[in-house]
Design a protein around this motif. Structure first.
Motif, PDB file in Angstrom:
ATOM      1  N   LEU A  41       3.716 -30.779  -3.518  1.00  0.00           N
ATOM      2  CA  LEU A  41       3.232 -29.661  -4.340  1.00  0.00           C
ATOM      3  C   LEU A  41       2.084 -28.944  -3.636  1.00  0.00           C
ATOM      4  N   LEU A  42       1.221 -29.717  -2.979  1.00  0.00           N
ATOM      5  CA  LEU A  42       0.090 -29.128  -2.247  1.00  0.00           C
ATOM      6  C   LEU A  42       0.587 -28.345  -1.031  1.00  0.00           C
ATOM      7  N   GLN A  43       1.693 -28.814  -0.436  1.00  0.00           N
ATOM      8  CA  GLN A  43       2.269 -28.100   0.723  1.00  0.00           C
ATOM      9  C   GLN A  43       2.766 -26.719   0.320  1.00  0.00           C
ATOM     10  N   LYS A  44       3.043 -26.531  -0.972  1.00  0.00           N
ATOM     11  CA  LYS A  44       3.554 -25.227  -1.432  1.00  0.00           C
ATOM     12  C   LYS A  44       2.439 -24.217  -1.657  1.00  0.00           C
ATOM     13  N   SER A  45       1.187 -24.667  -1.572  1.00  0.00           N
ATOM     14  CA  SER A  45       0.054 -23.750  -1.710  1.00  0.00           C
ATOM     15  C   SER A  45      -0.387 -23.304  -0.318  1.00  0.00           C
ATOM     16  N   LYS A  46      -0.839 -22.051  -0.225  1.00  0.00           N
ATOM     17  CA  LYS A  46      -1.315 -21.566   1.083  1.00  0.00           C
ATOM     18  C   LYS A  46      -2.718 -22.066   1.384  1.00  0.00           C
ATOM     19  N   THR A  47      -3.424 -22.536   0.317  1.00  0.00           N
ATOM     20  CA  THR A  47      -4.855 -22.829   0.490  1.00  0.00           C
ATOM     21  C   THR A  47      -5.261 -24.123  -0.204  1.00  0.00           C
ATOM     22  N   ALA A  48      -4.468 -25.159  -0.077  1.00  0.00           N
ATOM     23  CA  ALA A  48      -4.730 -26.367  -0.880  1.00  0.00           C
ATOM     24  C   ALA A  48      -5.938 -27.157  -0.372  1.00  0.00           C
ATOM     25  N   SER A  49      -6.623 -27.785  -1.333  1.00  0.00           N
ATOM     26  CA  SER A  49      -7.830 -28.552  -1.021  1.00  0.00           C
ATOM     27  C   SER A  49      -7.801 -29.873  -1.795  1.00  0.00           C
ATOM     28  N   ILE A  50      -8.023 -30.971  -1.078  1.00  0.00           N
ATOM     29  CA  ILE A  50      -8.108 -32.294  -1.718  1.00  0.00           C
ATOM     30  C   ILE A  50      -9.538 -32.803  -1.563  1.00  0.00           C
ATOM     31  N   VAL A  51     -10.100 -33.326  -2.651  1.00  0.00           N
ATOM     32  CA  VAL A  51     -11.445 -33.919  -2.597  1.00  0.00           C
ATOM     33  C   VAL A  51     -11.386 -35.348  -3.131  1.00  0.00           C
ATOM     34  N   PHE A  52     -11.935 -36.265  -2.359  1.00  0.00           N
ATOM     35  CA  PHE A  52     -12.107 -37.654  -2.808  1.00  0.00           C
ATOM     36  C   PHE A  52     -13.576 -37.832  -3.175  1.00  0.00           C
ATOM     37  N   THR A  53     -13.840 -38.299  -4.393  1.00  0.00           N
ATOM     38  CA  THR A  53     -15.231 -38.502  -4.803  1.00  0.00           C
ATOM     39  C   THR A  53     -15.669 -39.901  -4.384  1.00  0.00           C
ATOM     40  N   SER A  54     -16.664 -39.938  -3.525  1.00  0.00           N
ATOM     41  CA  SER A  54     -17.103 -41.195  -2.941  1.00  0.00           C
ATOM     42  C   SER A  54     -18.490 -41.563  -3.450  1.00  0.00           C
ATOM     43  N   SER A  55     -19.275 -42.195  -2.608  1.00  0.00           N
ATOM     44  CA  SER A  55     -20.598 -42.692  -3.001  1.00  0.00           C
ATOM     45  C   SER A  55     -21.348 -43.032  -1.721  1.00  0.00           C
ATOM     46  N   SER A  56     -22.662 -43.159  -1.820  1.00  0.00           N
ATOM     47  CA  SER A  56     -23.424 -43.527  -0.611  1.00  0.00           C
ATOM     48  C   SER A  56     -23.002 -44.909  -0.095  1.00  0.00           C
ATOM     49  N   VAL A  57     -22.566 -45.810  -0.992  1.00  0.00           N
ATOM     50  CA  VAL A  57     -22.140 -47.135  -0.529  1.00  0.00           C
ATOM     51  C   VAL A  57     -20.750 -47.104   0.105  1.00  0.00           C
ATOM     52  N   GLY A  58     -20.106 -45.931   0.115  1.00  0.00           N
ATOM     53  CA  GLY A  58     -18.820 -45.778   0.799  1.00  0.00           C
ATOM     54  C   GLY A  58     -18.984 -45.656   2.296  1.00  0.00           C
ATOM     55  N   THR A  59     -20.160 -45.241   2.755  1.00  0.00           N
ATOM     56  CA  THR A  59     -20.380 -45.136   4.201  1.00  0.00           C
ATOM     57  C   THR A  59     -21.243 -46.273   4.731  1.00  0.00           C
ATOM     58  N   LYS A  60     -21.986 -46.942   3.847  1.00  0.00           N
ATOM     59  CA  LYS A  60     -22.804 -48.093   4.256  1.00  0.00           C
ATOM     60  C   LYS A  60     -22.853 -49.062   3.079  1.00  0.00           C
ATOM     61  N   GLY A  61     -22.228 -50.222   3.249  1.00  0.00           N
ATOM     62  CA  GLY A  61     -22.202 -51.215   2.172  1.00  0.00           C
ATOM     63  C   GLY A  61     -23.603 -51.679   1.806  1.00  0.00           C
ATOM     64  N   ARG A  62     -23.710 -52.174   0.580  1.00  0.00           N
ATOM     65  CA  ARG A  62     -25.027 -52.603   0.089  1.00  0.00           C
ATOM     66  C   ARG A  62     -24.843 -53.856  -0.777  1.00  0.00           C
ATOM     67  N   ALA A  63     -25.824 -54.764  -0.687  1.00  0.00           N
ATOM     68  CA  ALA A  63     -25.747 -56.009  -1.450  1.00  0.00           C
ATOM     69  C   ALA A  63     -25.512 -55.740  -2.927  1.00  0.00           C
ATOM     70  N   TYR A  64     -24.615 -56.507  -3.501  1.00  0.00           N
ATOM     71  CA  TYR A  64     -24.312 -56.522  -4.940  1.00  0.00           C
ATOM     72  C   TYR A  64     -23.504 -55.308  -5.419  1.00  0.00           C
ATOM     73  N   TRP A  65     -22.994 -54.514  -4.467  1.00  0.00           N
ATOM     74  CA  TRP A  65     -22.121 -53.396  -4.867  1.00  0.00           C
ATOM     75  C   TRP A  65     -20.654 -53.736  -4.598  1.00  0.00           C
ATOM     76  N   GLY A  66     -20.397 -54.949  -4.100  1.00  0.00           N
ATOM     77  CA  GLY A  66     -19.079 -55.556  -3.928  1.00  0.00           C
ATOM     78  C   GLY A  66     -17.861 -54.661  -3.882  1.00  0.00           C
ATOM     79  N   GLY A  67     -17.006 -54.778  -4.888  1.00  0.00           N
ATOM     80  CA  GLY A  67     -15.726 -54.073  -4.902  1.00  0.00           C
ATOM     81  C   GLY A  67     -15.884 -52.563  -4.927  1.00  0.00           C
ATOM     82  N   TYR A  68     -16.923 -52.076  -5.602  1.00  0.00           N
ATOM     83  CA  TYR A  68     -17.130 -50.621  -5.665  1.00  0.00           C
ATOM     84  C   TYR A  68     -17.386 -50.072  -4.259  1.00  0.00           C
ATOM     85  N   ALA A  69     -18.302 -50.738  -3.520  1.00  0.00           N
ATOM     86  CA  ALA A  69     -18.617 -50.271  -2.164  1.00  0.00           C
ATOM     87  C   ALA A  69     -17.376 -50.337  -1.277  1.00  0.00           C
ATOM     88  N   ALA A  70     -16.648 -51.450  -1.351  1.00  0.00           N
ATOM     89  CA  ALA A  70     -15.451 -51.600  -0.515  1.00  0.00           C
ATOM     90  C   ALA A  70     -14.402 -50.552  -0.874  1.00  0.00           C
TER      91      ALA A  70
END
Ligand code: NAP
Length: 248
Positions: free
Chosen positions: A142-171
């Motif tokens: 469906l996105l291929q049918k658009s001339k200007t499609a944009s996908i955004v993944f909402t992440s977090s600061s622990v997505g680029t650098k893991g942090r103690a006690y953020w376990g599964g969320y960070a991973a």
């Protein structure tokens, strides 16, 4: 680098675009959905709680914005058949998709890896990683049918650098960042679809309160501060921006 901070969105900057938002019934997702609609987009509201999605729907209608659509889905239990059905229903109703914002997520446990409950870890991977993968996979035609499609993944600061006690969320957010880069790389030479991730930073929502129960919510920025960033990434002004990890 992106120049979203200098972006002054025109009220019709998303006119005629069809954009799906997950977790659109509350928090950042609800704000994004209302903002996109108020800038002309037809928004597909996705989430597990129909009552909350209907509240966002009513907010959009009260602004006289384009009529949204609701697709209920629980990402914890969603099957391949459900994703296929979603693809088909968007195809039937709109024929294409111009934007896909993966926002729904869960925080899980705030504890050490040694104590992390396996069932919570598995649930986070389903909601925070497997669902964005599967939804993207089935929405790509469906996105291929658009001339200007944009996908955004909402992440977090622990997505680029893991942090103690953020376990599964960070991973899970680390996996999402990698998925974003892989997809962007695959699509760069073969399609017009751009793919980026956003780290919204501390934002006043239920999830933030769950993560920091002792914090005074009044000291945290409201979700509406994120408007220009998400509008920019859905608007044509961000065409050509792909593979970027954008932090608020
Ligand atoms: P939130 O208020 O908890 O909203 C999360 C959304 O995800 C809700 O709409 C929720 O639906 C939905 N969701 C959860 N589990 C689901 C499932 N199994 N199926 C379908 N939908 C499900 O959190 P938020 O703060 O707005 O977070 C939005 C995004 O920003 C998330 O990706 C989060 O990781 C990220 N983020 C937030 C912050 C922050 O400070 N707030 C900081 C960094 C990153 P229900 O309403 O039914 O629960």
């Amino acid at each position: 680098m992106t120049d979203w901070k200098n972006f002054s969105p025109k009220t019709n900057c998303l006119q005629d675009k069809v954009i799906a938002v997950t977790g659109a019934g509350s928090g950042i997702g609800s704000m994004i959905a209302i903002s996109l609609a108020c800038h002309g987009a037809t928004v597909i509201l996705m989430g597990r709680n129909v009552e909350k999605l209907e509240q966002t729907y009513d907010d959009i209608e009260s602004h006289n914005a384009p009529q949204p659509a609701i697709i209920p889905i629980d990402f914890e239990t969603a099957t391949q058949e459900e994703y296929q059905t979603i693809q088909q229903s968007i195809e039937d109703a709109f024929g294409r998709l111009d934007g896909l914002i993966h926002n729904a997520a869960q925080l899980g446990s705030r504890t050490s890896i040694a104590n992390y409950p396996v069932e919570i870890w598995e649930k986070l991977m389903k909601v925070n990683v497997n669902a964005p993968f599967a939804l993207t996979k089935y929405c790509l035609p469906l996105l291929q049918k658009s001339k200007t499609a944009s996908i955004v993944f909402t992440s977090s600061s622990v997505g680029t650098k893991g942090r103690a006690y953020w376990g599964g969320y960070a991973a899970s957010k680390g996996a999402l960042e990698n998925l974003m880069e892989t997809l962007s790389d695959e699509l760069t030479e073969t399609s017009a679809i751009r793919v980026n991730s956003v780290n919204p930073g501390a934002t006043r929502t239920d999830m933030r309160a769950q993560a920091y129960p002792a914090e005074d919510p009044a000291t945290v920025k409201p979700a509406t501060d994120l408007e220009p960033l998400f509008l920019y990434l859905m608007a044509d002004e961000s065409i050509g921006i792909t593979g970027q990890k954008i932090a608020y």
